[in-house]
Design an enzyme around this catalytic site. Structure first.
Site: not given
Ligand code: 3PG
Length: 221
Positions: A39, A43, A67, A125
């Site tokens: 992943e 960011r 994110t 998650k």
């Protein structure tokens, strides 16, 4: 698709990159250590380019985007070639824009879990796992919500990963301990491979077994 990926790999490195050029050597280092589902978080400005480079140049690896805070980021991640999409939370906009077969909404409370489940997301998650009570919290959740399965992330490391993976409700765990910023900055790919291999052995993941074939996905419904 997401379920098969997570069940297969069990550990998802959560990667934040400042430089696109680190993406391919990092992905190769993780893959050499047995971690083939990655992943890359949105960011930094390098995220889209990093996902694209890994997708194009490291075929053994399945790369997702993390994110993902808005449908706009979801579409950018999709365009970059991400195969799955992860968010630390879940807004109504994301729950309606994303596809349950490729999107992991972040949840921290039972109401958030129920809302995401109601929108079609059975795999979620659990974040930030350790700060929320870790495995004890998840054990308590499974009694009223046995349908749900989790990728737990946040505060997971070599010392506690096996406790999470021992829970029937935990499909996989995610974390950044095997991709520390210092090692990426200095390009210490061998050490990252060592950390990845160690994580696989602690999780009893079949070392070096890539996910079957290239996975195609769209993030949006
Ligand atoms: C995150 O989104 O930051 C991840 O869940 C990683 O958490 P960690 O850095 O505590 O492993």
């Amino acid at each position: 698709m997401l379920e098969a990926l997570l069940r297969h790999q069990k550990i998802v490195p959560v990667i934040t990159l400042d430089r696109v050029e680190d993406a391919v050597p990092l992905a190769e280092a993780l893959s050499s250590g047995g971690l083939n589902v990655l992943e890359v978080t949105f960011r930094t400005d390098a995220a889209a380019g990093a996902i694209q480079s890994i997708r194009d140049q490291v075929p053994a690896v399945t790369v997702g985007a993390g994110t993902v805070l808005t449908p706009t980021v979801l579409r950018a991640a999709e365009t970059a070639g991400a195969t799955f999409f992860v968010s630390p939370g879940a807004t109504d906009a994301l729950l309606s824009a994303a596809d349950p077969s490729s999107f992991l909404p972040g949840v921290a409370t039972l109401s958030e879990m129920m809302r995401a489940f109601d929108a079609g997301f059975r795999i979620q998650k659990f974040f930030p796992a350790e700060a929320l009570g870790g495995t004890n919290f998840l054990k308590s959740v499974s009694a009223p919500l046995p349908q749900l399965q989790f990728c737990a992330t946040g505060g997971i490391h070599e010392g506690n990963l096996a406790d999470y993976l021992a829970l029937p409700s935990v499909l996989a765990i995610g974390g950044s301990w095997m991709v520390p910023a210092g090692l990426i900055r200095t390009g210490d790919w061998d050490e990252i491979t060592r950390l990845a291999r160690r994580a696989c052995s602690l999780a009893q993941v079949d070392l070096g077994s890539p996910v079957d074939g290239p996975v195609q996905a769209t993030g949006s419904r």
